[in-house]
Design a protein around this motif. Structure first.
Motif, PDB file in Angstrom:
ATOM      1  N   VAL A  97      -1.797  -8.142  16.261  1.00 31.55           N
ATOM      2  CA  VAL A  97      -0.492  -7.576  17.183  1.00 31.55           C
ATOM      3  C   VAL A  97       0.060  -6.382  16.453  1.00 31.55           C
ATOM      4  N   ALA A  98       0.058  -6.435  14.967  1.00 34.41           N
ATOM      5  CA  ALA A  98       0.601  -5.286  14.303  1.00 34.41           C
ATOM      6  C   ALA A  98      -0.113  -4.013  14.103  1.00 34.41           C
ATOM      7  N   VAL A  99      -1.602  -4.009  14.610  1.00 35.35           N
ATOM      8  CA  VAL A  99      -2.469  -3.054  14.666  1.00 35.35           C
ATOM      9  C   VAL A  99      -3.070  -3.286  16.015  1.00 35.35           C
ATOM     10  N   PRO A 100      -2.616  -2.755  16.974  1.00 34.43           N
ATOM     11  CA  PRO A 100      -3.153  -2.850  18.341  1.00 34.43           C
ATOM     12  C   PRO A 100      -4.348  -2.623  18.304  1.00 34.43           C
ATOM     13  N   LEU A 137      -7.987  -8.806 -12.824  1.00 28.63           N
ATOM     14  CA  LEU A 137      -7.724  -8.885 -11.358  1.00 28.63           C
ATOM     15  C   LEU A 137      -6.928  -7.713 -10.732  1.00 28.63           C
ATOM     16  N   SER A 138      -7.679  -6.950 -10.027  1.00 31.57           N
ATOM     17  CA  SER A 138      -6.742  -5.717  -9.210  1.00 31.57           C
ATOM     18  C   SER A 138      -6.562  -6.247  -8.008  1.00 31.57           C
ATOM     19  N   LEU A 139      -5.144  -5.914  -7.623  1.00 29.15           N
ATOM     20  CA  LEU A 139      -4.586  -6.307  -6.283  1.00 29.15           C
ATOM     21  C   LEU A 139      -4.071  -5.156  -5.578  1.00 29.15           C
ATOM     22  N   VAL A 140      -4.436  -4.906  -4.350  1.00 26.36           N
ATOM     23  CA  VAL A 140      -4.278  -3.833  -3.568  1.00 26.36           C
ATOM     24  C   VAL A 140      -3.615  -4.251  -2.159  1.00 26.36           C
ATOM     25  N   VAL A 141      -2.866  -3.572  -1.704  1.00 30.11           N
ATOM     26  CA  VAL A 141      -2.272  -3.819  -0.088  1.00 30.11           C
ATOM     27  C   VAL A 141      -1.992  -2.630   0.223  1.00 30.11           C
ATOM     28  N   GLY A 142      -1.816  -2.122   1.642  1.00 35.36           N
ATOM     29  CA  GLY A 142      -1.475  -1.074   2.065  1.00 35.36           C
ATOM     30  C   GLY A 142       0.116  -1.101   2.555  1.00 35.36           C
ATOM     31  N   SER A 143       0.639   0.111   2.347  1.00 33.76           N
ATOM     32  CA  SER A 143       2.028   0.309   2.393  1.00 33.76           C
ATOM     33  C   SER A 143       2.456   0.298   3.895  1.00 33.76           C
ATOM     34  N   ALA A 144       1.531   0.134   4.935  1.00 34.26           N
ATOM     35  CA  ALA A 144       1.963   0.013   6.127  1.00 34.26           C
ATOM     36  C   ALA A 144       1.434  -1.240   6.693  1.00 34.26           C
ATOM     37  N   GLU A 145       1.437  -2.206   5.914  1.00 31.75           N
ATOM     38  CA  GLU A 145       0.893  -3.675   6.252  1.00 31.75           C
ATOM     39  C   GLU A 145       2.263  -4.482   6.522  1.00 31.75           C
ATOM     40  N   LEU A 146       2.220  -5.526   7.104  1.00 32.48           N
ATOM     41  CA  LEU A 146       3.232  -6.418   7.566  1.00 32.48           C
ATOM     42  C   LEU A 146       3.911  -6.684   6.339  1.00 32.48           C
ATOM     43  N   PRO A 147       5.279  -6.677   6.099  1.00 33.76           N
ATOM     44  CA  PRO A 147       6.048  -7.025   5.084  1.00 33.76           C
ATOM     45  C   PRO A 147       5.946  -8.241   4.319  1.00 33.76           C
ATOM     46  N   LEU A 148       5.531  -9.273   5.060  1.00 37.71           N
ATOM     47  CA  LEU A 148       5.337 -10.559   4.454  1.00 37.71           C
ATOM     48  C   LEU A 148       3.827 -10.534   3.554  1.00 37.71           C
ATOM     49  N   LEU A 149       2.976  -9.822   4.083  1.00 43.22           N
ATOM     50  CA  LEU A 149       1.738  -9.719   3.345  1.00 43.22           C
ATOM     51  C   LEU A 149       1.995  -8.595   2.075  1.00 43.22           C
ATOM     52  N   ARG A 150       2.794  -7.642   2.197  1.00 41.78           N
ATOM     53  CA  ARG A 150       3.033  -6.798   0.989  1.00 41.78           C
ATOM     54  C   ARG A 150       3.676  -7.590   0.020  1.00 41.78           C
ATOM     55  N   LYS A 151       4.668  -8.683   0.365  1.00 40.24           N
ATOM     56  CA  LYS A 151       5.324  -9.350  -0.456  1.00 40.24           C
ATOM     57  C   LYS A 151       4.600 -10.293  -1.219  1.00 40.24           C
ATOM     58  N   GLN A 152       3.343 -10.991  -0.414  1.00 39.28           N
ATOM     59  CA  GLN A 152       2.363 -11.763  -1.021  1.00 39.28           C
ATOM     60  C   GLN A 152       1.471 -11.088  -2.287  1.00 39.28           C
ATOM     61  N   THR A 153       1.372  -9.858  -1.969  1.00 43.06           N
ATOM     62  CA  THR A 153       0.472  -9.193  -3.053  1.00 43.06           C
ATOM     63  C   THR A 153       1.416  -8.857  -4.328  1.00 43.06           C
ATOM     64  N   GLY A 198       0.245   4.594   3.331  1.00 45.78           N
ATOM     65  CA  GLY A 198      -0.032   4.598   4.879  1.00 45.78           C
ATOM     66  C   GLY A 198      -1.105   3.790   5.379  1.00 45.78           C
ATOM     67  N   ALA A 199      -1.709   2.894   4.542  1.00 50.08           N
ATOM     68  CA  ALA A 199      -2.900   1.992   4.929  1.00 50.08           C
ATOM     69  C   ALA A 199      -2.198   0.729   5.706  1.00 50.08           C
ATOM     70  N   ASN A 200      -2.849   0.246   6.872  1.00 51.92           N
ATOM     71  CA  ASN A 200      -2.473  -0.797   7.451  1.00 51.92           C
ATOM     72  C   ASN A 200      -3.524  -1.948   6.878  1.00 51.92           C
ATOM     73  N   HIS A 201      -3.490  -3.022   7.677  1.00 52.40           N
ATOM     74  CA  HIS A 201      -4.306  -4.091   7.298  1.00 52.40           C
ATOM     75  C   HIS A 201      -5.786  -3.854   7.493  1.00 52.40           C
ATOM     76  N   PHE A 202      -6.198  -2.855   8.508  1.00 53.42           N
ATOM     77  CA  PHE A 202      -7.534  -2.421   8.744  1.00 53.42           C
ATOM     78  C   PHE A 202      -7.711  -1.306   8.036  1.00 53.42           C
ATOM     79  N   SER A 203      -7.117  -0.173   8.138  1.00 56.75           N
ATOM     80  CA  SER A 203      -7.501   1.019   7.495  1.00 56.75           C
ATOM     81  C   SER A 203      -7.627   1.098   6.098  1.00 56.75           C
TER      82      SER A 203
END
Length: 281
Positions: free
Chosen positions: A26-29, A216-232, A253-258
């Protein structure tokens, strides 16, 4: 004023807010079209690297590994696909081997049984069984069994963190992962997963005080869902608190797919971070 992601508490959300807060489709149509593109390019790549596909590591249908060889004696990245442990397949993600193979890194992609046909305990066990197989077969396949890094996206990021304890794994790269399963247990995703509190806690890296002292390297996109950013961000803080080697980075600028473009490209940021892990081990 929007609450900063690091102040979010899933416990205070309504069921609808929590479900939407975890729903990447839903977040990335355009996500369906993006994944269709991955499928097409991956099929082309599999056709060009067909020598070691669907190597069976266990008795169940999805217990298979694809091995793409970049060069004799080179290191190997084992990639674990995402899909909230209940969708997608390794075949979709072959294209993401391209970036690392350009640098002489072999890439293996592992399949696993999806929920509800397997519990999360069983899925984690399958990944470990696959690593047993891979470490034993790498010399024959042409890789260095002493240089394995594991990586994964989304649910595969969670499984990456759970795979660090395998003796054959030297380091991990987790992309947009889930590290506390309690929000998942209280969301629509648990219909198929069937987590109870005990299973959730024993499979939540955030609940493990000791965890594994491997890089362990952890990455997440700055444009991802807030709950997922918080997880990382929370998991990075957890590892740092316990003195475990960790790096944390948001891809601007990255979302969950980009965000996966940063692994597909030989010059992508995630490709660079994986190469740095191999340099450390």
């Amino acid at each position: 004023m929007t609450m900063p992601f690091y102040e979010l508490d899933w416990r205070t959300m309504s069921q609808q807010e929590r479900d939407l807060g975890l729903n990447n489709g839903v977040a990335v149509p355009a996500s369906a079209e993006v994944v269709a593109g991955w499928d097409k390019r991956s099929a082309q790549m599999r056709a060009g690297h067909s020598s070691h596909l669907d190597l069976r590591y266990g008795p169940r249908e999805r217990n298979r590994i694809d091995f793409l060889k970049a060069g004799d004696g080179g290191p190997t990245l084992l990639f674990i696909h995402g899909g909230y442990w209940q969708t997608r397949a390794k075949e979709t993600f072959t294209v993401f081997a391209d970036g690392l193979m350009a640098h002489g890194v072999n890439v293996a992609l592992i399949g696993y049984t999806l929920a509800p046909d397997a519990t999360l305990d069983e899925i984690v066990a399958e990944i470990h069984r696959g690593l047993d197989f891979l470490t034993a077969r790498l010399p024959e396949l042409g890789g260095d069994a002493n240089r394995i890094v594991v990586s994964g996206w989304s649910a595969g990021g969670h499984l990456t963190s759970m795979a660090l304890s395998h003796p054959g794994v030297k380091a991990g790269m987790a992309i947009s992962g889930i590290y506390d399963l309690e929000p998942i247990r209280h969301s629509y995703l648990n219909v198929k997963l069937g987590l109870d509190e005990a299973m959730s806690r024993r499979n939540s890296p955030m609940m493990q005080a000791g965890n594994v002292p491997k890089p362990l390297s952890l990455v997440v996109g700055s444009a991802e869902l807030p709950l997922l950013r918080k997880q990382t961000a929370d998991f990075a803080g957890h590892r740092a608190k316990h003195g475990l080697p960790v790096t944390y980075e948001e891809i601007p600028g990255a979302n969950h797919f980009s965000i996966m473009e940063e692994l597909m490209s030989p010059t992508g940021r995630i490709t660079t971070l994986v190469r740095q892990l191999f340099e450390r081990v």
